[in-house]
Design a protein around this motif. Structure first.
Motif, PDB file in Angstrom:
ATOM      1  N   ASN A 170      50.038  31.688  37.912  1.00 32.58           N
ATOM      2  CA  ASN A 170      49.990  30.249  37.486  1.00 32.58           C
ATOM      3  C   ASN A 170      48.657  29.946  37.109  1.00 32.58           C
ATOM      4  O   ASN A 170      47.555  29.337  37.650  1.00 32.58           O
ATOM      5  N   TYR A 171      48.196  30.427  35.762  1.00 26.77           N
ATOM      6  CA  TYR A 171      46.915  30.167  35.132  1.00 26.77           C
ATOM      7  C   TYR A 171      46.221  28.977  34.915  1.00 26.77           C
ATOM      8  O   TYR A 171      45.122  28.784  35.048  1.00 26.77           O
ATOM      9  N   ASP A 172      47.202  28.126  34.500  1.00 24.16           N
ATOM     10  CA  ASP A 172      46.660  26.681  34.199  1.00 24.16           C
ATOM     11  C   ASP A 172      46.102  25.898  35.639  1.00 24.16           C
ATOM     12  O   ASP A 172      45.064  25.461  35.598  1.00 24.16           O
ATOM     13  N   ASP A 173      46.983  25.998  36.829  1.00 20.65           N
ATOM     14  CA  ASP A 173      46.263  25.492  37.825  1.00 20.65           C
ATOM     15  C   ASP A 173      45.102  26.285  38.502  1.00 20.65           C
ATOM     16  O   ASP A 173      44.267  25.655  38.739  1.00 20.65           O
TER      17      ASP A 173
ATOM     18  N   ALA B 156      28.139  43.175  41.191  1.00 20.09           N
ATOM     19  CA  ALA B 156      28.804  44.316  40.621  1.00 20.09           C
ATOM     20  C   ALA B 156      29.948  43.925  39.831  1.00 20.09           C
ATOM     21  O   ALA B 156      30.424  44.346  38.923  1.00 20.09           O
ATOM     22  N   SER B 157      30.849  43.119  40.502  1.00 24.36           N
ATOM     23  CA  SER B 157      32.035  42.650  40.224  1.00 24.36           C
ATOM     24  C   SER B 157      32.011  41.764  38.851  1.00 24.36           C
ATOM     25  O   SER B 157      33.006  41.929  38.224  1.00 24.36           O
ATOM     26  N   ALA B 158      31.171  41.121  38.835  1.00 26.86           N
ATOM     27  CA  ALA B 158      30.981  40.050  37.469  1.00 26.86           C
ATOM     28  C   ALA B 158      30.914  41.253  36.431  1.00 26.86           C
ATOM     29  O   ALA B 158      31.551  40.989  35.404  1.00 26.86           O
ATOM     30  N   TYR B 159      30.137  42.297  36.702  1.00 25.62           N
ATOM     31  CA  TYR B 159      29.974  43.286  35.215  1.00 25.62           C
ATOM     32  C   TYR B 159      31.205  44.102  35.099  1.00 25.62           C
ATOM     33  O   TYR B 159      31.565  44.387  34.167  1.00 25.62           O
ATOM     34  N   TYR B 160      31.719  44.607  36.039  1.00 26.33           N
ATOM     35  CA  TYR B 160      33.157  45.247  36.225  1.00 26.33           C
ATOM     36  C   TYR B 160      33.982  44.140  35.477  1.00 26.33           C
ATOM     37  O   TYR B 160      34.816  44.731  34.259  1.00 26.33           O
ATOM     38  N   ASN B 161      34.063  42.764  35.832  1.00 20.67           N
ATOM     39  CA  ASN B 161      35.239  42.223  35.120  1.00 20.67           C
ATOM     40  C   ASN B 161      35.166  42.107  33.509  1.00 20.67           C
ATOM     41  O   ASN B 161      35.912  42.223  32.763  1.00 20.67           O
ATOM     42  N   LEU B 162      33.671  42.108  33.187  1.00 21.20           N
ATOM     43  CA  LEU B 162      33.532  41.793  31.712  1.00 21.20           C
ATOM     44  C   LEU B 162      33.965  43.455  31.272  1.00 21.20           C
ATOM     45  O   LEU B 162      34.203  43.380  29.995  1.00 21.20           O
TER      46      LEU B 162
ATOM     47  N   VAL C 222      37.006  33.806  37.871  1.00 25.29           N
ATOM     48  CA  VAL C 222      38.638  33.194  37.983  1.00 25.29           C
ATOM     49  C   VAL C 222      38.789  32.688  36.420  1.00 25.29           C
ATOM     50  O   VAL C 222      39.921  33.094  35.827  1.00 25.29           O
ATOM     51  N   LEU C 223      37.937  31.912  35.965  1.00 26.36           N
ATOM     52  CA  LEU C 223      38.148  31.498  34.745  1.00 26.36           C
ATOM     53  C   LEU C 223      38.168  32.462  33.384  1.00 26.36           C
ATOM     54  O   LEU C 223      39.282  32.459  32.824  1.00 26.36           O
ATOM     55  N   GLY C 224      37.459  33.382  33.539  1.00 24.91           N
ATOM     56  CA  GLY C 224      37.468  34.724  32.677  1.00 24.91           C
ATOM     57  C   GLY C 224      38.884  35.390  32.755  1.00 24.91           C
ATOM     58  O   GLY C 224      39.587  35.727  31.785  1.00 24.91           O
ATOM     59  N   ILE C 225      39.401  35.523  33.823  1.00 30.75           N
ATOM     60  CA  ILE C 225      40.740  36.239  34.281  1.00 30.75           C
ATOM     61  C   ILE C 225      41.839  35.557  33.812  1.00 30.75           C
ATOM     62  O   ILE C 225      42.646  35.860  33.009  1.00 30.75           O
ATOM     63  N   CYS C 226      41.761  34.186  33.952  1.00 28.66           N
ATOM     64  CA  CYS C 226      42.923  33.405  33.424  1.00 28.66           C
ATOM     65  C   CYS C 226      42.862  33.126  31.921  1.00 28.66           C
ATOM     66  O   CYS C 226      43.937  33.154  31.286  1.00 28.66           O
ATOM     67  N   PHE C 227      41.517  33.072  31.491  1.00 27.09           N
ATOM     68  CA  PHE C 227      41.639  32.857  29.938  1.00 27.09           C
ATOM     69  C   PHE C 227      42.058  34.105  29.165  1.00 27.09           C
ATOM     70  O   PHE C 227      42.919  34.283  28.247  1.00 27.09           O
ATOM     71  N   ALA C 228      41.867  35.306  29.866  1.00 25.22           N
ATOM     72  CA  ALA C 228      42.132  36.688  29.429  1.00 25.22           C
ATOM     73  C   ALA C 228      43.941  36.807  29.415  1.00 25.22           C
ATOM     74  O   ALA C 228      44.354  37.216  28.686  1.00 25.22           O
ATOM     75  N   LYS C 229      44.360  36.325  30.559  1.00 24.70           N
ATOM     76  CA  LYS C 229      45.812  36.481  30.903  1.00 24.70           C
ATOM     77  C   LYS C 229      46.677  35.687  29.886  1.00 24.70           C
ATOM     78  O   LYS C 229      47.796  35.941  29.647  1.00 24.70           O
ATOM     79  N   LYS C 230      45.783  34.416  29.508  1.00 26.37           N
ATOM     80  CA  LYS C 230      46.483  33.332  28.730  1.00 26.37           C
ATOM     81  C   LYS C 230      46.218  33.911  27.021  1.00 26.37           C
ATOM     82  O   LYS C 230      46.695  33.024  26.270  1.00 26.37           O
ATOM     83  N   GLY C 231      45.644  35.022  26.890  1.00 20.46           N
ATOM     84  CA  GLY C 231      45.356  35.243  25.535  1.00 20.46           C
ATOM     85  C   GLY C 231      44.116  34.532  24.925  1.00 20.46           C
ATOM     86  O   GLY C 231      44.447  34.309  23.556  1.00 20.46           O
TER      87      GLY C 231
ATOM     88  N   TRP D 139      41.401  43.090  38.261  1.00 17.59           N
ATOM     89  CA  TRP D 139      40.159  42.269  38.363  1.00 17.59           C
ATOM     90  C   TRP D 139      39.349  42.314  39.455  1.00 17.59           C
ATOM     91  O   TRP D 139      40.250  42.405  40.592  1.00 17.59           O
ATOM     92  N   ALA D 140      38.122  41.851  39.458  1.00 15.59           N
ATOM     93  CA  ALA D 140      37.507  42.149  40.757  1.00 15.59           C
ATOM     94  C   ALA D 140      36.945  40.723  41.269  1.00 15.59           C
ATOM     95  O   ALA D 140      36.093  40.286  40.298  1.00 15.59           O
ATOM     96  N   ILE D 141      37.384  39.949  42.308  1.00 10.43           N
ATOM     97  CA  ILE D 141      36.841  38.908  42.641  1.00 10.43           C
ATOM     98  C   ILE D 141      35.838  39.233  43.829  1.00 10.43           C
ATOM     99  O   ILE D 141      36.296  39.430  44.809  1.00 10.43           O
ATOM    100  N   SER D 142      34.666  38.933  43.625  1.00  8.78           N
ATOM    101  CA  SER D 142      33.831  39.168  44.720  1.00  8.78           C
ATOM    102  C   SER D 142      33.372  38.169  45.560  1.00  8.78           C
ATOM    103  O   SER D 142      32.859  36.835  44.999  1.00  8.78           O
ATOM    104  N   LEU D 143      34.185  37.998  46.839  1.00 12.19           N
ATOM    105  CA  LEU D 143      33.544  36.818  47.554  1.00 12.19           C
ATOM    106  C   LEU D 143      32.756  37.021  48.736  1.00 12.19           C
ATOM    107  O   LEU D 143      32.468  36.566  49.612  1.00 12.19           O
ATOM    108  N   TYR D 144      31.730  37.756  48.615  1.00 12.11           N
ATOM    109  CA  TYR D 144      30.656  38.211  49.387  1.00 12.11           C
ATOM    110  C   TYR D 144      29.923  37.163  49.710  1.00 12.11           C
ATOM    111  O   TYR D 144      29.499  37.117  50.516  1.00 12.11           O
ATOM    112  N   ASN D 145      29.403  35.971  48.814  1.00 15.53           N
ATOM    113  CA  ASN D 145      28.696  35.027  49.204  1.00 15.53           C
ATOM    114  C   ASN D 145      29.118  33.799  49.274  1.00 15.53           C
ATOM    115  O   ASN D 145      28.514  32.721  49.306  1.00 15.53           O
ATOM    116  N   ILE D 146      30.372  33.962  50.098  1.00 20.16           N
ATOM    117  CA  ILE D 146      31.319  32.713  50.250  1.00 20.16           C
ATOM    118  C   ILE D 146      30.481  31.907  51.327  1.00 20.16           C
ATOM    119  O   ILE D 146      30.504  30.691  51.263  1.00 20.16           O
TER     120      ILE D 146
END
Length: 188
Positions: free
Chosen positions: A38-41, A91-97, A62-71, A9-16
């Protein structure tokens, strides 16, 4: 050796630097929790970040990745789509989907989103590699991709002859999770 799947998964932190410090810190903590499985946290921290800044695309990622990992695929897809809506030039948002669709066997939609990632950032390595894998799975070759509206005339796909060998997605072909740099000339 197989990498942990979160590394795909790609987390793009370029606009921090444009985000409130608390949202940035919360997403950074959420990413750390996600990496530790630790997906719940991580879900709670990402939700807190969205309370601070409801348009923070990385929190949705991050929500999407955690939900995906939790099934929980419906919630994951919705979160990834919100990440795209919040940061359409990321681009990372499109890549994650795209990767989510790939993992769930929806190769056609995965190809579409991977192409959008490349359209947004032509040097997005993970999206380019995913397109190559999907070309083999779908038995097509993708023409050079320019825009989502198809500036080039004619078909974007060329079907491969039967008997073409399929490549399995190699976890070692992709670098581990890293922050994406903001493409120049793009605004959030």
């Amino acid at each position: 050796m197989r990498l942990r799947s979160w590394q795909w998964w790609a987390i793009s932190l370029y606009n921090i630097e444009t985000m409130p410090a608390t949202a940035q810190e919360l997403v950074s903590q959420a990413v750390e929790s996600c990496q530790k499985e630790n997906y719940d946290d991580a879900l709670n921290l990402a939700r807190e970040a969205l309370e601070v800044d409801p348009r923070y695309g990385d929190a949705y990622s991050v929500l999407g990745i955690c939900f995906a990992k939790k099934g929980q695929p419906e919630q994951a897809a919705e979160a990834f789509k919100k990440a795209i809506q919040s940061t359409p030039y990321n681009a990372s948002a499109y890549y994650n989907l795209a990767y989510f669709y790939y993992e769930n066997g929806n190769f056609t939609d995965a190809m579409t989103m991977a192409q959008e990632a490349v359209r947004t950032d032509p040097k997005h390595k993970r999206a380019i590699q995913l397109i190559k894998v999907l070309e083999d799975k779908l038995h097509v070759e993708v023409a050079p991709y320019t825009t989502s509206l198809g500036d080039q005339r004619g078909s974007a796909y060329q079907y491969k002859p039967e008997g073409t060998e399929e490549k399995e997605l190699s976890w070692n072909d992709i670098p581990p999770l890293e922050a994406q740099e903001k493409p120049e000339g793009k605004k959030q």
